[in-house]
Design a protein around this motif. Structure first.
Motif: not given
Lengths: 340, 387
Positions: A261, A300-307
């Motif tokens: 990211y 900051a971005f770890s997990g951004l794409g996890i729903f």
């Protein structure tokens, strides 16, 4: 003895049946001149120094051949390396060429001094190897002869067994016939006797077949376990594999973290970073302030794409389908949902 | 044979993702189950209780699920204020609040009233987050006996399933701040897979961002006159950061945000609430416009932002309400867990009952001494134990 042996003129020669040595009628002992004509059992020995018929049993008709054979034997005793000791065919052929040169020189008396020197240097340099190779050759010969003997013995045994079986069969047939006759004679019904006889015969044959089958299987098992090496020994160049240089140790064993990211910049103008760079307390130990920036951005971005909602619903459904029962972990108050 | 992990994969390995993430339905189910279990348990000990509330025999006057939830929330807030009182760094606060929330997913206030648990939870959090204070000092400062702080600790650990790591959004927010500042300075040109016009273009875009809406939480407001310079943008970014930080401190901890969303989504949602145009711009540089994850991520962030925005400080119980609820709780709580200190001491000793164990120990000691004495005797020890 420096007398030249008389040239063989007439082919009046025959092989002595006992020793296999060629004799000719007009062989004459140089010393006492007694000819074979006078003494048929006269044996001529050859002196190995000058190859005159004096001291040693001659195995070849031509003394030149005898001499060459002796020279080759001597050279071969020293230069006894094998094809397996070489890595490339070229090296082996070179070696053979050198050996042949030496042999040729020795036989024909060319450059004797140099050749002998070469001979001696080689002997001195590879003394141990020569011994080892000689030993190996001896051992191989022994094991080979032992293997052959074993084979012959086995063949013999098999033959014996086959013969015995034949005899047995014949005997049984005879007995059976006699038995049938006796029974007929004593007045039993012909048909039943015949049928019985046949049955008994069949049974005996089956038993014997089963016994041989079992015997064969046992033998095969024994062979498998025996320490005899395989029948084929492949000789050839030794395949030397160069050991692979060890790769440097990778502590993550192939795992790599990829920033998908963001791209880490060289410097961040945020004052926290800037001050930390100047602060001796932070940097004295070798700490790289960029590490903090990287870590923050990864966080900051770890997990951004996890729903979470979707994935948890999916997981629960899978768990239900698999029939996982929620375990009671043994707490007094609550049943923990098994979130595996 | 290299395996590439990106940041999402890293989060998937965390215990927070594996054990403590729920969909809204599963969270509700879990809470309901816990509460029902507590109620059935309550009906068992009801007749034994001497309290007057049980005279009609039914568990009418138990706390219902709603009240339980609000009580827990009140104590989440209490944890926050206590942590501030100690002046501990913010991770401790977040960790403690999460521990409490997780504890009450599988236990009910009816069994363990939060008043007895929250001090332990805070102490555990300060140990986890490396701001350790000695037990005696801690107990003194919150005027509680040290035993009371330690007694529920094992229970809490069990309820946490021994996973003590809480992934928090604070560090991530700092990362975003750093990157935004660099963007404003015109230093960030290329971002993976996203078409940007280059550093200068991004900077220009930032300068041209529209002003945040009135409802936004940031304190920044555009200068009335004159064009916006990069310094103004930096002020804007900093203001957005502090506003987002306040949101993370408050509503994020007091709602179920940590259970339903990942820390990254939480922080971006807080930023979204603080300064919407800035956040959209930032996400535009992060997620390529044609990626299929993009709309989903945006909706998730919007949902989280809604959750955070829907919380208001007035939801928290006031002091009187709390007192009233606790009074009620006193009447209907599980009496077997009343003496946590006692049961903890027994568990530590490993004995069944205190007195029996002591008797046995004494007898053993006497027998041993007797044997030793007999050994010194002139005629040696007795045979077979008989005279």
């Amino acid at each position: 003895m420096s007398r030249i042996a008389p040239p063989k003129s007439a082919p009046v020669s025959k092989r002595d049946p006992r020793t296999g040595v060629v004799q000719s009628q007009d062989d004459v002992c140089p010393v006492c001149k007694s000819a074979r004509y006078m003494n048929p059992s006269l044996r001529f020995l050859v002196n190995p120094e000058c190859y005159h018929k004096m001291f040693r049993e001659q195995t070849f008709e031509d003394i030149k051949v005898e001499r060459e054979v002796d020279i080759r034997k001597k050279v071969g005793a020293t230069f006894n390396r094998r094809e397996e000791d070489f890595e490339t065919l070229l090296a082996f052929n070179d070696y053979l060429n050198d050996v042949e040169d030496i042999t040729f020189n020795l036989i024909n008396g060319i450059d004797l001094e140099e050749t002998n020197k070469k001979f001696e240097t080689y002997t001195r340099a590879h003394g141990k190897e020569i011994e080892e190779n000689a030993q190996m050759a001896v051992q191989e010969r022994q094991s080979f002869s032992a293997a052959q003997k074993l084979e012959r013995q086995q063949a013999r045994e098999r033959r014996e067994a086959a013969r015995r079986e034949e005899e047995e069969e014949k005997r049984e047939v005879e007995e059976n016939r006699r038995d049938v006759l006796n029974r007929l004679a004593s007045g039993a019904d012909a048909e039943t006797v015949a049928k019985e006889g046949q049955r008994v015969q069949l049974k005996k044959r089956m038993d014997r077949q089963a016994a041989t089958e079992r015997q064969r299987q046992l033998q095969a098992a024994e062979d498998a376990h025996s320490e005899r090496s395989s029948k084929f020994v492949i000789k050839g160049l030794k395949t030397k594999q160069k050991p692979e240089p060890e790769a440097p140790i990778d502590p993550f064993d192939g795992l790599r973290l990829v920033d998908s990211y963001f791209t880490l910049q060289d410097d961040y103008i945020w004052e926290g970073i800037q001050e930390a760079r100047k602060d001796v307390k932070q940097t004295a130990g070798g700490y790289d302030v960029g590490d903090y920036a990287h870590r923050s951005l990864v966080a900051a971005f770890s997990g951004l794409g996890i729903f979470v909602a979707d994935e948890i619903t999916q997981r629960d459904q899978l768990a239900q389908n698999a029939g996982v029962v929620s375990e009671d972990v043994g707490l007094k108050d609550a049943k923990m949902i098994h979130a595996a | 044979m290299t395996q590439h992990l990106n940041e999402d994969d890293l989060y998937r390995t965390s215990s927070q993702y594996r054990l403590w993430s729920f969909s809204p339905e599963s969270l509700a189910t879990l809470r309901r189950k816990t509460h029902e279990l507590a109620i059935t348990r309550a009906s068992q000990y009801a007749p034994k209780s001497k309290s007057s509330l049980w005279q009609d025999g039914t568990a009418v006057d138990c706390l219902n699920a709603e009240e339980c939830l609000r009580l827990v929330q009140r104590y989440l807030d209490q944890v926050r204020t206590t942590s501030d009182h100690f002046k501990w760094p913010v991770p401790v606060k977040a960790t403690a609040a999460q521990y409490l929330a997780r504890f009450y997913l599988s236990n009910s206030p009816l069994t363990y009233p939060p008043k007895e648990i929250y001090k332990t939870v805070l102490f555990l959090a300060c140990k986890t987050e490396a701001t350790h204070m000695t037990l005696s000092e801690y107990a003194r400062r919150i005027s509680t006996p040290a035993d009371e702080v330690l007694a529920p600790e094992y229970k809490v650990m069990q309820a946490l399933r021994f996973t003590l790591d809480v992934r928090q959004p604070y560090r991530g927010l700092k990362g975003v701040l750093m990157e935004l500042l660099n963007l404003a300075e015109g230093r960030v040109g290329e971002v993976e897979c996203v078409e940007t016009g280059g550093a200068k273009a991004l900077q220009a875009e930032m300068l041209a961002l529209e002003v945040p809406a009135r409802t936004a939480q940031t304190m920044w407001s555009a200068k009335a006159a004159g064009k916006i310079e990069s310094k103004d943008v930096m002020d804007r970014i900093n203001a957005a950061y502090s506003a987002a930080r306040t949101i993370l401190d408050g509503p994020a901890l007091l709602t179920d945000a940590y259970f339903l969303f990942t820390p990254s989504q939480i922080l971006l949602a807080a930023l979204h609430l603080a300064d919407e145009p800035l956040t959209s711009f930032y996400l535009r540089t992060k997620l390529p416009l044609d990626s299929d994850l993009r709309p989903k991520i945006l909706t998730t962030i919007a949902a989280c932002a809604e959750l955070l925005a829907s919380f208001s400080g007035s939801h928290i119980l006031s002091k009187d309400e709390r007192a009233a609820l606790e009074q009620k709780l006193e009447g209907c709580r599980d009496p077997s867990t009343r003496d946590l200190v006692g049961s903890h001491a027994v568990a530590k000793r490993g004995g069944d009952g205190g007195e029996e164990a002591e008797e046995k120990a004494r007898k053993k000691k006497a027998a041993r001494e007797k044997h030793l004495k007999e050994g010194d005797d002139l005629f040696g020890p007795s045979l077979n134990g008989k005279g």
